[in-house]
Design a protein around this motif. Structure first.
Motif, PDB file in Angstrom:
ATOM      1  N   ALA A 362     -35.644  -2.877 -15.391  1.00 23.57           N
ATOM      2  CA  ALA A 362     -34.403  -3.631 -15.618  1.00 23.57           C
ATOM      3  C   ALA A 362     -33.441  -3.436 -14.457  1.00 23.57           C
ATOM      4  O   ALA A 362     -32.788  -4.392 -14.003  1.00 23.57           O
ATOM      5  N   ALA A 363     -33.341  -2.208 -13.962  1.00 24.99           N
ATOM      6  CA  ALA A 363     -32.444  -1.935 -12.835  1.00 24.99           C
ATOM      7  C   ALA A 363     -32.913  -2.666 -11.584  1.00 24.99           C
ATOM      8  O   ALA A 363     -32.118  -3.287 -10.867  1.00 24.99           O
ATOM      9  N   ALA A 364     -34.217  -2.606 -11.307  1.00 23.56           N
ATOM     10  CA  ALA A 364     -34.745  -3.274 -10.116  1.00 23.56           C
ATOM     11  C   ALA A 364     -34.535  -4.782 -10.197  1.00 23.56           C
ATOM     12  O   ALA A 364     -34.153  -5.428  -9.211  1.00 23.56           O
ATOM     13  N   THR A 365     -34.747  -5.353 -11.365  1.00 18.28           N
ATOM     14  CA  THR A 365     -34.555  -6.795 -11.548  1.00 18.28           C
ATOM     15  C   THR A 365     -33.108  -7.195 -11.321  1.00 18.28           C
ATOM     16  O   THR A 365     -32.821  -8.224 -10.697  1.00 18.28           O
ATOM     17  N   ARG A 366     -32.194  -6.379 -11.826  1.00 21.75           N
ATOM     18  CA  ARG A 366     -30.780  -6.710 -11.639  1.00 21.75           C
ATOM     19  C   ARG A 366     -30.392  -6.625 -10.164  1.00 21.75           C
ATOM     20  O   ARG A 366     -29.680  -7.484  -9.639  1.00 21.75           O
ATOM     21  N   LEU A 367     -30.881  -5.622  -9.463  1.00 25.32           N
ATOM     22  CA  LEU A 367     -30.543  -5.455  -8.044  1.00 25.32           C
ATOM     23  C   LEU A 367     -31.167  -6.554  -7.195  1.00 25.32           C
ATOM     24  O   LEU A 367     -30.605  -6.951  -6.168  1.00 25.32           O
ATOM     25  N   GLU A 368     -32.307  -7.060  -7.630  1.00 26.61           N
ATOM     26  CA  GLU A 368     -33.008  -8.104  -6.867  1.00 26.61           C
ATOM     27  C   GLU A 368     -32.128  -9.332  -6.655  1.00 26.61           C
ATOM     28  O   GLU A 368     -32.158  -9.964  -5.594  1.00 26.61           O
ATOM     29  N   SER A 369     -31.312  -9.695  -7.631  1.00 24.96           N
ATOM     30  CA  SER A 369     -30.517 -10.925  -7.542  1.00 24.96           C
ATOM     31  C   SER A 369     -29.218 -10.746  -6.768  1.00 24.96           C
ATOM     32  O   SER A 369     -28.488 -11.717  -6.564  1.00 24.96           O
ATOM     33  N   LEU A 370     -28.916  -9.517  -6.332  1.00 23.92           N
ATOM     34  CA  LEU A 370     -27.634  -9.249  -5.677  1.00 23.92           C
ATOM     35  C   LEU A 370     -27.666  -9.413  -4.167  1.00 23.92           C
ATOM     36  O   LEU A 370     -26.613  -9.456  -3.527  1.00 23.92           O
ATOM     37  N   HIS A 372     -27.317  -8.758  -0.487  1.00 23.94           N
ATOM     38  CA  HIS A 372     -26.658  -7.678   0.260  1.00 23.94           C
ATOM     39  C   HIS A 372     -25.688  -6.877  -0.598  1.00 23.94           C
ATOM     40  O   HIS A 372     -25.311  -5.761  -0.241  1.00 23.94           O
ATOM     41  N   LEU A 373     -25.283  -7.417  -1.752  1.00 17.77           N
ATOM     42  CA  LEU A 373     -24.381  -6.665  -2.632  1.00 17.77           C
ATOM     43  C   LEU A 373     -25.085  -5.460  -3.252  1.00 17.77           C
ATOM     44  O   LEU A 373     -24.428  -4.581  -3.822  1.00 17.77           O
ATOM     45  N   ALA A 374     -26.414  -5.419  -3.161  1.00 20.73           N
ATOM     46  CA  ALA A 374     -27.168  -4.272  -3.689  1.00 20.73           C
ATOM     47  C   ALA A 374     -27.222  -3.114  -2.708  1.00 20.73           C
ATOM     48  O   ALA A 374     -27.801  -2.067  -3.020  1.00 20.73           O
ATOM     49  N   ALA A 375     -26.595  -3.251  -1.532  1.00 16.47           N
ATOM     50  CA  ALA A 375     -26.672  -2.210  -0.506  1.00 16.47           C
ATOM     51  C   ALA A 375     -26.250  -0.825  -0.995  1.00 16.47           C
ATOM     52  O   ALA A 375     -26.860   0.176  -0.583  1.00 16.47           O
ATOM     53  N   PRO A 376     -25.229  -0.690  -1.875  1.00 18.02           N
ATOM     54  CA  PRO A 376     -24.877   0.657  -2.352  1.00 18.02           C
ATOM     55  C   PRO A 376     -26.022   1.364  -3.080  1.00 18.02           C
ATOM     56  O   PRO A 376     -25.997   2.583  -3.230  1.00 18.02           O
ATOM     57  N   ALA A 377     -27.017   0.612  -3.526  1.00 15.69           N
ATOM     58  CA  ALA A 377     -28.158   1.211  -4.234  1.00 15.69           C
ATOM     59  C   ALA A 377     -29.397   1.298  -3.350  1.00 15.69           C
ATOM     60  O   ALA A 377     -30.488   1.616  -3.844  1.00 15.69           O
ATOM     61  N   ALA A 378     -29.250   1.048  -2.047  1.00 17.11           N
ATOM     62  CA  ALA A 378     -30.419   1.007  -1.164  1.00 17.11           C
ATOM     63  C   ALA A 378     -31.167   2.336  -1.142  1.00 17.11           C
ATOM     64  O   ALA A 378     -32.408   2.365  -1.127  1.00 17.11           O
ATOM     65  N   ASP A 379     -30.448   3.453  -1.112  1.00 12.84           N
ATOM     66  CA  ASP A 379     -31.124   4.760  -1.096  1.00 12.84           C
ATOM     67  C   ASP A 379     -31.957   4.947  -2.364  1.00 12.84           C
ATOM     68  O   ASP A 379     -33.090   5.461  -2.311  1.00 12.84           O
ATOM     69  N   ASP A 380     -31.406   4.533  -3.495  1.00 12.73           N
ATOM     70  CA  ASP A 380     -32.142   4.652  -4.755  1.00 12.73           C
ATOM     71  C   ASP A 380     -33.374   3.755  -4.744  1.00 12.73           C
ATOM     72  O   ASP A 380     -34.440   4.139  -5.231  1.00 12.73           O
ATOM     73  N   LEU A 381     -33.236   2.544  -4.205  1.00 14.83           N
ATOM     74  CA  LEU A 381     -34.367   1.632  -4.132  1.00 14.83           C
ATOM     75  C   LEU A 381     -35.473   2.206  -3.253  1.00 14.83           C
ATOM     76  O   LEU A 381     -36.664   2.128  -3.596  1.00 14.83           O
ATOM     77  N   ALA A 409     -35.562  -6.420  -3.640  1.00 14.48           N
ATOM     78  CA  ALA A 409     -34.153  -6.004  -3.574  1.00 14.48           C
ATOM     79  C   ALA A 409     -33.863  -5.224  -2.302  1.00 14.48           C
ATOM     80  O   ALA A 409     -32.850  -5.460  -1.630  1.00 14.48           O
ATOM     81  N   LEU A 410     -34.736  -4.287  -1.950  1.00 12.06           N
ATOM     82  CA  LEU A 410     -34.511  -3.490  -0.740  1.00 12.06           C
ATOM     83  C   LEU A 410     -34.597  -4.373   0.504  1.00 12.06           C
ATOM     84  O   LEU A 410     -33.802  -4.221   1.443  1.00 12.06           O
TER      85      LEU A 410
END
Length: 713
Positions: A362-370, A372-381, A409-410
């Motif tokens: 669920a987290a990966a799917t949500r980040l996929e649609s963001l 460049h806005l997902a950049a704060p989670a890049a380390d986690d990805l 997402a990454l």
């Protein structure tokens, strides 16, 4: 029971998958003593007579028997039948729906042969309303699941609001234990139903609101308290109380932490869709909390700071189901409003370490649609992909695999750490469907994958009439065209020639091959040189003539080049055809060489209007832009572009892109750009749905508008 079932001519009726002659055994299956048989029958009815909410003649014919079954207390598991009857009657009761809110709506399209009819919709809705008294009677049924399922339909379809109010007040009267609803989960449904009644029957609002207020005291169960609060917030002219989010988070914290999944004893599994969902879905309380928190988000509306505060509280909740639901709810907030989402994005990234794979997915799917806005989670990805190499690829039962959401997402963050994972996928699975577009999002880091992409292209056979083979080759060439790899040009030529042999040779292939031919033409234009023009000319007489003509114009030096006359012939044919708007963009690209089309374009622009259908603003935009490009005179184009921008938001990216290319000449539309930049709501925010690229499209539009404004200062 079910008298008269066999007297109907079911074979003359239809449902989503053809003849309805299979319906009688399914209706009998609903009353079987075997649980798996009952659930299998309900599965099939949901997929057939009520496929994706459609209503057929067979659906209407089912209703008398479904109502009989749902009212017979000797039949177990009737709650699903109650819900089915309510859903069938719902199309004409949308204004009474109490489950509103922003959410993602997957645009699933299944192949089915039956046709739904609006007359059937109306007949079904009328039948359910005529039998609405049964829902009210079921509020005293011995089965709590039935009582719970009947609460909202009793109000939604009921015609006697005073009788319903009296019944609900009685079932919620803590001073009269004799009639008080004993089950908390049913009480919750009754409170929701009372709120719906208060909201939709203004003459009953005052009394209903008074009873809702009795559930707001501190000694009430927190879930019931929150239910009453959400119901109150939805009442007309209700002001939001101060500290609302903190109060809601406190109520959430007051609940005991439960196992997110009920035990197998509570929900025994059967090998049916209903059975699998019973096991996979969170417990009833978790589902109820999901609905309630969506209600709070709805009430907060555009108050993004408060909604982010609430979302972060959900994402840090000790209740696993709260965190899972928050990841889903984030889509409505992220996709609707422009705001600083760094903190919730980081928290969603933290879910990638959850022990349950559903939470990680669920987290990966949500980040996929963001993007460049997902950049704060890049380390986690990056850690997620390192620790879970199987997550690089999403495998589907019965369908081709694709890149995993976390890897996409990454890559969309433009993060170089995606490269080794993409290389591993290329080596193990080849070029999957979304690889080409993902490489574009990754940017210059994708260059190191060029040798693997060329090797992949060399393994493909463009003459094979195999869909999977063409997905691989198309995806590979999309990536290589972005990288502007010269060595890919002969591969692209060979692919286009292979498609020509397939499509023009009379092969019985689907229309997706024509779409791929159009993509291949554009790819060749990106990759090729003038020598590739000979590969494009054979397509000028086909259904992708416009794409081929535009590619020719690109490859041969633009307007004035040696292929200009051929392009003019294609434009001439298109502007005189049934879809002249398709040729307008190409006419504009001709510039002064397209002057012969000015009278026709002006006539088309003047004639554009609502009679042309829902897409007429797109057509008017195309004609206006083409006239501006050919004549250099914006006087006739400004107002049509202004109208298209205001009336059809989906024209905005194309209009902004055009304005970005004409510099100071865009000044007459400067005010539109200023309003867009200042807006807090995304231009393409769609209630209950939207494209998976919607956030990226909005961010790009705002960036383009800012760039134009800066150039005008």
């Amino acid at each position: 029971m079910l008298d008269g079932l066999d007297a109907l001519d079911w074979g003359s009726m239809s449902h989503a998958y053809g003849s309805a002659d299979d319906v009688p055994p399914l209706l009998r299956g609903l009353v079987s003593p075997d649980r798996a048989t009952r659930e299998g029958a309900l599965d099939a009815l949901l997929m057939g007579v009520h496929h994706q909410g459609d209503v057929y003649d067979s659906t209407v014919a089912c209703l008398p028997f479904l109502v009989e079954i749902m009212c017979d207390r000797s039949v177990p598991d009737r709650a699903g039948v109650v819900e089915l009857v309510a859903d069938i009657g719902a199309p004409f009761a949308d204004e009474l729906d109490d489950d509103e809110g922003e959410d993602e709506d997957d645009d699933d399209v299944d192949d089915h042969t039956g046709e739904a009819d609006e007359t059937d919709d109306a007949e079904a809705a009328a039948f359910v309303r005529a039998h609405a008294h049964h829902f009210a009677e079921l509020l005293r049924d011995p089965d709590p699941d039935v009582r719970r399922a009947a609460a909202t339909p009793a109000v939604r379809f009921g015609s006697d609001p005073q009788a319903l109010l009296t019944l609900l007040l009685s079932r919620l009267n803590t001073d009269d234990p004799a009639d008080l609803e004993p089950e908390p989960r049913v009480t919750l449904a009754l409170i929701k139903a009372l709120g719906l009644l208060a909201r939709t029957r203004p003459e009953r609002t005052s009394v209903a609101a008074g009873r809702l207020a009795t559930f707001l005291s501190e000694d009430i169960d927190p879930t019931l308290r929150l239910t009453a609060l959400v119901a109150t917030l939805r009442l007309p002219e209700t002001s939001l109380p101060g500290g609302l989010v903190d109060s809601v988070l406190a109520m959430m914290a007051d609940r005991p932490v439960l196992d997110v999944r009920p035990s197998s004893e509570q929900r025994p599994a059967t090998d049916t869709l209903v059975g699998h969902l019973r096991v996979l879905m969170p417990d009833d309380e978790a589902q109820d909390m999901n609905t309630l928190l969506r209600g709070v988000h709805d009430a907060l509306g555009a108050r993004t700071d408060e909604r982010i505060h609430l979302l972060c509280g959900q994402l840090t909740s000790p209740h696993p189901a709260d965190r899972l639901d928050a990841a889903s709810m984030a889509s409505g907030l992220f996709g609707t409003f422009r705001a600083d989402y760094d903190r919730p994005v980081r928290l969603i990234g933290g879910m990638l370490t959850e022990p349950d794979p559903r939470w990680r997915e669920a987290a990966a799917t949500r980040l996929e649609s963001l993007f460049h806005l997902a950049a704060p989670a890049a380390d986690d990805l990056a850690r997620y992909l390192d620790d879970n190499p199987d997550a690089r690829v999403q495998r589907y039962r019965g369908g081709p695999p694709n890149l995993g959401a976390g890897l996409i997402a990454l890559s969309r963050c433009g993060d170089a750490r995606a490269v080794p994972h993409l290389a591993a996928v290329l080596e193990s699975d080849g070029a999957l469907r979304s690889l080409g577009s993902t490489l574009k999002d990754l940017g210059h880091h994708a260059g190191t994958l060029t040798p693997l992409l060329l090797a992949e292209a060399g393994h493909c056979d463009p003459d094979r009439q195999d869909d999977a083979e063409h997905i691989r080759l198309s995806s590979t060439l999309t990536g290589l065209s972005f990288l502007r790899e010269p060595a890919a040009e002969p591969v692209a030529r060979a692919y286009l020639e292979g498609l020509h042999r397939i499509l023009l040779g009379g092969a019985d292939v689907g229309r997706t091959f024509w779409w791929r031919a159009g993509d291949a033409v554009r790819t060749l234009a990106d990759l090729g040189t003038p020598v590739s023009a000979d590969c494009l000319r054979p397509w000028l007489g086909t259904k992708i003539r416009l794409q081929a003509a535009e590619a020719l114009l690109t490859l041969t030096g633009g307007p004035g080049g040696k292929e200009t006359d051929a392009v003019i012939d294609v434009v001439e044919e298109s502007l005189s055809g049934p879809r002249p708007q398709d040729g307008a963009a190409l006419a504009g690209r001709l510039g002064r060489a397209g002057e012969r089309f000015v009278p026709r374009l002006r006539t088309l622009l003047r004639a554009s209007g609502p009679d042309d259908g829902p897409g007429w603003h797109h057509s008017a935009k195309e004609y206006a832009v083409a006239l501006w490009q050919i004549t250099g005179d914006h006087s006739a184009a400004v107002e049509p572009l202004r109208t298209a921008w205001a009336e059809n938001v989906h024209t905005r990216p194309a209009i902004a892109g055009f304005l970005a290319g004409i510099g100071a000449a865009s000044r007459p539309l400067r005010d539109l750009l200023e309003v867009e930049v200042a807006a807090t709501r995304r231009f393409n925010a769609i209630h209950l749905g939207g494209s998976s690229h919607a956030i990226q499209e909005d961010e790009r539009l705002r960036t383009t508008c800012l760039s134009i404004l800066e150039s005008l200062d």
